[in-house]
Design an enzyme around this catalytic site. Structure first.
Site, short mmCIF file in Angstrom:
data_model
loop_
_atom_site.label_atom_id
_atom_site.label_comp_id
_atom_site.label_asym_id
_atom_site.label_seq_id
_atom_site.Cartn_x
_atom_site.Cartn_y
_atom_site.Cartn_z
N LEU A 13 0.81 -1.21 0.00
CA LEU A 13 0.00 0.00 0.00
C LEU A 13 0.84 1.26 0.00
CD1 LEU A 13 -2.72 -1.02 2.64
CD2 LEU A 13 -2.95 -1.01 0.15
N GLY A 16 7.80 4.06 3.33
CA GLY A 16 8.39 5.26 3.92
C GLY A 16 9.79 4.96 4.41
N GLY A 19 9.24 1.98 7.27
CA GLY A 19 8.59 0.70 7.00
C GLY A 19 7.82 0.67 5.70
N LYS A 35 2.33 -3.10 8.79
CA LYS A 35 3.51 -2.27 8.57
C LYS A 35 4.74 -3.07 9.00
CE LYS A 35 5.49 2.30 9.48
NZ LYS A 35 5.25 3.63 10.09
N ASP A 129 5.87 14.16 13.22
CA ASP A 129 6.02 14.21 11.76
C ASP A 129 4.65 14.46 11.12
OD1 ASP A 129 7.37 14.20 9.34
OD2 ASP A 129 7.33 12.02 9.13
#
Length: 302
Positions: A13, A16, A19, A35, A129
């Protein structure tokens, strides 16, 4: 589908710096998102701690606009998190394709983000973040888009005291430069007020189609956050009839001094709720010519 512990893994999907996220299915047929920590980060103690902290935050704070973690495990030495699937697409993708939403739509999305951040702040947690690509937007209900804050990989919390903590050892600057508060860019630890500054950047982006200090190297972007004045949204995007109250809120959220910003997410939401009463212009803007939120999260020693 391949197998990962008790779960079946489907298509990828997203990915980053920390992960990779996959569609998944539990052994009892429940749809999940999985993840997996990147293999090149599995030997990094800081990455392992942050991955675990993300699991902790996702399990202790439950909110309809925040991603939730339901399981944490490892397989073959690779840690993974299991999350409830969140429908929608990154807000940054939506703006790049469709342009800026209506003022009322903008306020609704930002208030949902603030509601989620308020919940984690009240629990003593800093996201660290906040950016438009860490917000998923589901537009399946034509009456109201739904926002979900995701990616708690840089979240910081001391579970004993409830106080945010910095990484042990070498100091690092971490976050995404286009959304990073000036004090964080100077090397201070992220705080609840730096999270709210990042929300101010997203609000600016929703109003104008671009972040306030985009362009150039990460160091140049950070320097502008620290030194440069923010161009008011009405000047950056003069074709929109910008409500003065919404512009004032945006500029207040983007103050250089943390003490001059909104004290908490709830105060930010209250200001937006008042501004919403005067927003009558439902026109949307065209897709931006320049867009900056595709920049990745930065982590560098200082």
């Amino acid at each position: 589908m391949s197998r990962l512990g008790r779960y079946f893994v489907g298509r990828q999907l997203g990915t980053g710096g920390m992960g990779v996220v996959y569609e998944g299915l539990s052994s009892d047929g429940e749809r999940v998102a999985i993840k997996v920590l990147r293999r090149d980060r599995c030997a990094d103690p800081r990455a392992l701690r942050r991955f675990h902290d993300e699991a902790v935050v996702g399990r202790i704070v439950h909110h309809p606009h925040l991603v939730s973690v339901i399981d944490e495990d490892e397989a073959g030495g690779v840690p993974y998190l299991v999350m409830r699937p969140v429908p929608g697409e990154p807000l940054g993708v939506s703006i790049r394709r469709d342009g800026t939403p209506s003022f009322a739509g903008t306020i609704s999305l930002v208030m949902q983000m603030l509601d989620a951040l308020g919940a984690i702040h009240d629990a003593g947690i800093v996201h660290g973040d906040v950016k438009s690509d860490n917000v998923l937007v589901d537009r399946s209900d034509p009456r109201c888009a739904t926002a979900t804050v995701i990616d708690l990989g840089l979240a910081r919390v001391d579970l004993w005291t409830g106080e945010p903590v910095a990484d042990p050892g070498i100091e690092v600057v971490s976050g995404t430069p286009e959304y990073m508060a000036p004090e964080v860019g100077r090397g201070c630890a992220p705080s609840t007020r730096s999270d709210l500054y990042s929300v101010g950047v997203i609000l600016y982006e929703l109003l104008t189609g671009t972040t306030p200090f985009a362009g150039g190297l990460a160091s140049q972007v950070l320097h502008r956050h620290v030194k440069d004045a923010v161009v008011p949204p009405s000047l950056r995007c003069p074709e929109r009839d910008m409500p003065p109250s919404l512009e004032r809120i945006t500029l207040h959220a983007l103050q250089k001094d943390p003490a001059c910003r909104f004290p908490n997410a709830h105060a930010f939401m209250s200001a937006l709720a008042i501004a919403a009463r005067g927003c009558t212009d439902e026109r949307t803007g065209p897709p931006p010519r320049v867009f900056s939120s595709e920049a990745s999260t930065l982590e560098q020693a200082i």
